[in-house]
Design an enzyme around this catalytic site. Sequence first.
Site, PDB file in Angstrom:
ATOM      1  N   HIS A  30      -2.261   7.249   7.529  1.00  0.00           N
ATOM      2  CA  HIS A  30      -1.320   8.148   6.827  1.00  0.00           C
ATOM      3  C   HIS A  30      -2.021   9.430   6.371  1.00  0.00           C
ATOM      4  O   HIS A  30      -1.464  10.517   6.473  1.00  0.00           O
ATOM      5  CB  HIS A  30      -0.734   7.469   5.583  1.00  0.00           C
ATOM      6  CG  HIS A  30       0.440   6.574   5.855  1.00  0.00           C
ATOM      7  ND1 HIS A  30       1.598   6.999   6.465  1.00  0.00           N
ATOM      8  CD2 HIS A  30       0.656   5.269   5.559  1.00  0.00           C
ATOM      9  CE1 HIS A  30       2.455   5.994   6.549  1.00  0.00           C
ATOM     10  NE2 HIS A  30       1.911   4.917   5.999  1.00  0.00           N
ATOM     11  N   GLN A  86       2.694  10.007   1.921  1.00  0.00           N
ATOM     12  CA  GLN A  86       4.050   9.438   1.986  1.00  0.00           C
ATOM     13  C   GLN A  86       4.959   9.938   0.874  1.00  0.00           C
ATOM     14  O   GLN A  86       6.180   9.854   0.975  1.00  0.00           O
ATOM     15  CB  GLN A  86       3.979   7.896   1.909  1.00  0.00           C
ATOM     16  CG  GLN A  86       3.375   7.245   3.139  1.00  0.00           C
ATOM     17  CD  GLN A  86       3.306   5.744   2.973  1.00  0.00           C
ATOM     18  OE1 GLN A  86       2.356   5.224   2.384  1.00  0.00           O
ATOM     19  NE2 GLN A  86       4.318   5.037   3.465  1.00  0.00           N
ATOM     20  N   GLY A 146       0.835  -1.198   0.000  1.00  0.00           N
ATOM     21  CA  GLY A 146       0.000   0.000   0.000  1.00  0.00           C
ATOM     22  C   GLY A 146       0.870   1.247   0.000  1.00  0.00           C
ATOM     23  O   GLY A 146       2.048   1.191   0.339  1.00  0.00           O
ATOM     24  N   HIS A 187      -4.163   1.180   8.025  1.00  0.00           N
ATOM     25  CA  HIS A 187      -2.807   1.753   8.031  1.00  0.00           C
ATOM     26  C   HIS A 187      -2.719   2.938   7.068  1.00  0.00           C
ATOM     27  O   HIS A 187      -2.160   3.985   7.413  1.00  0.00           O
ATOM     28  CB  HIS A 187      -1.833   0.634   7.641  1.00  0.00           C
ATOM     29  CG  HIS A 187      -0.405   1.042   7.473  1.00  0.00           C
ATOM     30  ND1 HIS A 187       0.607   0.603   8.315  1.00  0.00           N
ATOM     31  CD2 HIS A 187       0.209   1.822   6.547  1.00  0.00           C
ATOM     32  CE1 HIS A 187       1.756   1.120   7.916  1.00  0.00           C
ATOM     33  NE2 HIS A 187       1.550   1.855   6.833  1.00  0.00           N
ATOM     34  N   GLU A 188      -3.290   2.792   5.881  1.00  0.00           N
ATOM     35  CA  GLU A 188      -3.204   3.865   4.868  1.00  0.00           C
ATOM     36  C   GLU A 188      -4.060   5.074   5.244  1.00  0.00           C
ATOM     37  O   GLU A 188      -3.643   6.221   5.039  1.00  0.00           O
ATOM     38  CB  GLU A 188      -3.630   3.342   3.490  1.00  0.00           C
ATOM     39  CG  GLU A 188      -2.847   2.146   2.948  1.00  0.00           C
ATOM     40  CD  GLU A 188      -1.351   2.318   2.991  1.00  0.00           C
ATOM     41  OE1 GLU A 188      -0.859   3.455   3.033  1.00  0.00           O
ATOM     42  OE2 GLU A 188      -0.648   1.301   3.008  1.00  0.00           O
ATOM     43  N   CYS A 239       6.202  -0.397   7.371  1.00  0.00           N
ATOM     44  CA  CYS A 239       5.792   0.787   6.617  1.00  0.00           C
ATOM     45  C   CYS A 239       6.957   1.256   5.753  1.00  0.00           C
ATOM     46  O   CYS A 239       8.097   1.284   6.210  1.00  0.00           O
ATOM     47  CB  CYS A 239       5.383   1.894   7.586  1.00  0.00           C
ATOM     48  SG  CYS A 239       4.871   3.419   6.781  1.00  0.00           S
ATOM     49  N   LEU A 240       6.656   1.617   4.533  1.00  0.00           N
ATOM     50  CA  LEU A 240       7.704   2.108   3.634  1.00  0.00           C
ATOM     51  C   LEU A 240       8.325   3.405   4.170  1.00  0.00           C
ATOM     52  O   LEU A 240       9.440   3.750   3.802  1.00  0.00           O
ATOM     53  CB  LEU A 240       7.123   2.348   2.235  1.00  0.00           C
ATOM     54  CG  LEU A 240       6.691   1.080   1.481  1.00  0.00           C
ATOM     55  CD1 LEU A 240       5.947   1.453   0.204  1.00  0.00           C
ATOM     56  CD2 LEU A 240       7.894   0.188   1.170  1.00  0.00           C
TER      57      LEU A 240
HETATM   58  O1  GNR Z   1       4.120  -2.689   2.546  1.00  0.00           O
HETATM   59  C1  GNR Z   1       3.501  -2.559   3.604  1.00  0.00           C
HETATM   60  N1  GNR Z   1       3.263  -3.661   4.365  1.00  0.00           N
HETATM   61  C2  GNR Z   1       2.421  -3.655   5.476  1.00  0.00           C
HETATM   62  C3  GNR Z   1       2.448  -4.758   6.319  1.00  0.00           C
HETATM   63  C4  GNR Z   1       1.634  -4.813   7.410  1.00  0.00           C
HETATM   64  C5  GNR Z   1       0.763  -3.797   7.680  1.00  0.00           C
HETATM   65  C6  GNR Z   1       0.716  -2.689   6.850  1.00  0.00           C
HETATM   66  C7  GNR Z   1       1.543  -2.615   5.757  1.00  0.00           C
HETATM   67  S1  GNR Z   1       1.460  -1.233   4.693  1.00  0.00           S
HETATM   68  C8  GNR Z   1       3.078  -1.225   4.061  1.00  0.00           C
HETATM   69  C9  GNR Z   1       3.230  -0.183   2.969  1.00  0.00           C
HETATM   70  C10 GNR Z   1       3.052   1.176   3.585  1.00  0.00           C
HETATM   71  O2  GNR Z   1       3.863   1.706   4.288  1.00  0.00           O
HETATM   72  N2  GNR Z   1       1.925   1.783   3.352  1.00  0.00           N
HETATM   73  O3  GNR Z   1       1.683   2.984   3.896  1.00  0.00           O
HETATM   74 NI    NI Z   2       2.848   3.028   5.695  1.00  0.00          NI
END
Ligand code: GNR
Ligand code: NI
Length: 178
Positions: A137, A51, A46, A133-134, A91-92
């Site tokens: 953000h 980001q 995601g 999670h997104e 998270c990236l």
């Molecule tokens: O790549 C991602 N893997 C992930 C693994 C577990 C819970 C959430 C994520 S999202 C993350 C990519 C990201 O940072 N999206 O904002």
């Molecule tokens: Ni993230």
Amino acid sequence: MKLLNILHFPDNRLRKKGENVAIYDDNLNTIAMNMLHTMYESKGIGLAAIQVDIQIRLIVIDVSEGRNEPLFLVNPVINSKEDKIMFEEGCLSVPGFYEPVERFNHIKYTFFDLKGIKHEASAEGLMAVCIQHEIDHLDGKLFVDHISGIKRDRIAKKIKKQGSEGLVTARKDVPYSI
Ligand code: GNR
Ligand code: NI
């Protein structure tokens, strides 16, 4: 397509909030395609516009095995959430760190697609966690905000020390053009 620069925690720009998208035009489509490209190159499931320093409520997601089922969520809203779970997240924007976070295993949500058409949907498991999670953000929130302040500070210190600021978490074995 452009590879976009992914901001890294503790960059303050990750604390900005995304504005609702009002115009569904080519510009929105271009941003979405560049985000998808950046997400695939970075091996993420995601990516939120915040980001990549774009303050709009746009998310790209692909939790499929084949990495060929992209989903674009514009102005997403969670309407119901059920069944708390702990999920190990990464998270990236927090490269190299993984911590368990409390989330919901089942959600119902609404969103607009890139053409501005409204949809209602439900999700569970990884997809549900990813959407939560997104959307965090888009509200200036990171998964490290759900863990202890001590752990969070330690992670911030380590990322700063790595000097990873400004680098993309893309795989190094595949060439790409900007
Ligand atoms: O790549 C991602 N893997 C992930 C693994 C577990 C819970 C959430 C994520 S999202 C993350 C990519 C990201 O940072 N999206 O904002
Ligand atoms: Ni993230």
